[in-house]
Design an enzyme around this catalytic site. Sequence first.
Site, PDB file in Angstrom:
ATOM      1  N   GLY A 182      26.694  41.789  50.228  1.00 53.18           N
ATOM      2  CA  GLY A 182      26.691  42.664  51.112  1.00 53.18           C
ATOM      3  C   GLY A 182      27.254  42.301  52.519  1.00 53.18           C
ATOM      4  O   GLY A 182      27.462  43.033  53.561  1.00 53.18           O
ATOM      5  N   HIS A 225      38.399  46.884  46.179  1.00 51.73           N
ATOM      6  CA  HIS A 225      38.904  46.600  45.156  1.00 51.73           C
ATOM      7  C   HIS A 225      39.272  45.000  45.080  1.00 51.73           C
ATOM      8  O   HIS A 225      40.409  44.844  45.996  1.00 51.73           O
ATOM      9  CB  HIS A 225      39.619  47.001  43.661  1.00 51.73           C
ATOM     10  CG  HIS A 225      39.584  46.397  42.761  1.00 51.73           C
ATOM     11  ND1 HIS A 225      38.570  46.172  41.392  1.00 51.73           N
ATOM     12  CD2 HIS A 225      40.410  45.802  41.935  1.00 51.73           C
ATOM     13  CE1 HIS A 225      38.616  45.606  40.403  1.00 51.73           C
ATOM     14  NE2 HIS A 225      40.179  45.067  40.129  1.00 51.73           N
TER      15      HIS A 225
HETATM   16  C1  GRF Z   1      33.798  42.256  47.168  1.00 57.33           C
HETATM   17  O1  GRF Z   1      34.584  40.975  46.665  1.00 57.33           O
HETATM   18  C2  GRF Z   1      34.137  43.429  46.733  1.00 57.33           C
HETATM   19  O2  GRF Z   1      35.643  43.617  46.737  1.00 57.33           O
HETATM   20  C3  GRF Z   1      33.832  43.053  45.415  1.00 57.33           C
HETATM   21  O3  GRF Z   1      32.631  42.353  45.301  1.00 57.33           O
HETATM   22  C4  GRF Z   1      33.352  41.889  46.475  1.00 57.33           C
HETATM   23  C5  GRF Z   1      31.230  42.149  47.317  1.00 57.33           C
HETATM   24  O4  GRF Z   1      31.356  41.811  47.933  1.00 57.33           O
HETATM   25  N1  GRF Z   1      34.003  44.727  44.198  1.00 57.33           N
HETATM   26  P1  GRF Z   1      29.444  41.243  49.365  1.00 57.33           P
HETATM   27  O5  GRF Z   1      28.744  42.071  48.647  1.00 57.33           O
HETATM   28  O6  GRF Z   1      30.249  42.851  50.093  1.00 57.33           O
HETATM   29  O7  GRF Z   1      29.736  39.954  49.876  1.00 57.33           O
END
Ligand code: GRF
Length: 202
Positions: A25, A117
């Site tokens: 998150g 993404h």
């Molecule tokens: C991010 O790198 C996003 O692009 C991918 O998952 C990751 C999530 O990271 N789909 P976080 O949970 O926001 O730290």
Amino acid sequence: MSTDILHEQKNRSLLQIAIFASGAGSNAKKIIEYFRGSKEASINLIVCNRQGAGVIQIAADSQIPVLIIEKERFFNGDSYLQELQHSSINFIVLAGFLWKIPETLIQNFRNKIINIHPALLPKYGGKGMYGSKVHDAIIAAGETESGITIHYVDEHYDNGDIIFQAKCNIEPNDTAETLAEKIHQLEHENFARVIEECVSKI
Ligand code: GRF
């Protein structure tokens, strides 16, 4: 003008966002901080499919309600539309959310769901391309650059119109882990601002 009317006018123009997340998150945290006190939009709900995910504590720290969702109702029931409508949600942000978005939500939030993404779509997208799998594939292919893509969500994985991309270089000594750090940095620098631009057009 009475304070009640003023209050009502303020709420009417405020867009209510739900963030869907499955993991740590860190993006959700940045977005929550960015919109704190905003007159454009507020983060009203965190939707999570994984008990114990870091994003749940982040939501609790910010006093934002969390909706924990289950597979059966999400994919074969009403997709929690009732709760989203009850919280007056009118925009959905996917920030590291690992489940595919069902038809019901696509239809009810047409052009109002965006995803981030961790690669330069259309490369390294599609089913099974998430998290470290993306970075592993990019390093294995010997790419010299990667980046982030923010796009609208439609019926297919990583397929909707692209809103924003940003790039970073990959050095010969980069690993999937160091690339992930670069990508997170790009996400944290850009995602909230791009969300703000999207909601300002609604
Ligand atoms: C991010 O790198 C996003 O692009 C991918 O998952 C990751 C999530 O990271 N789909 P976080 O949970 O926001 O730290």
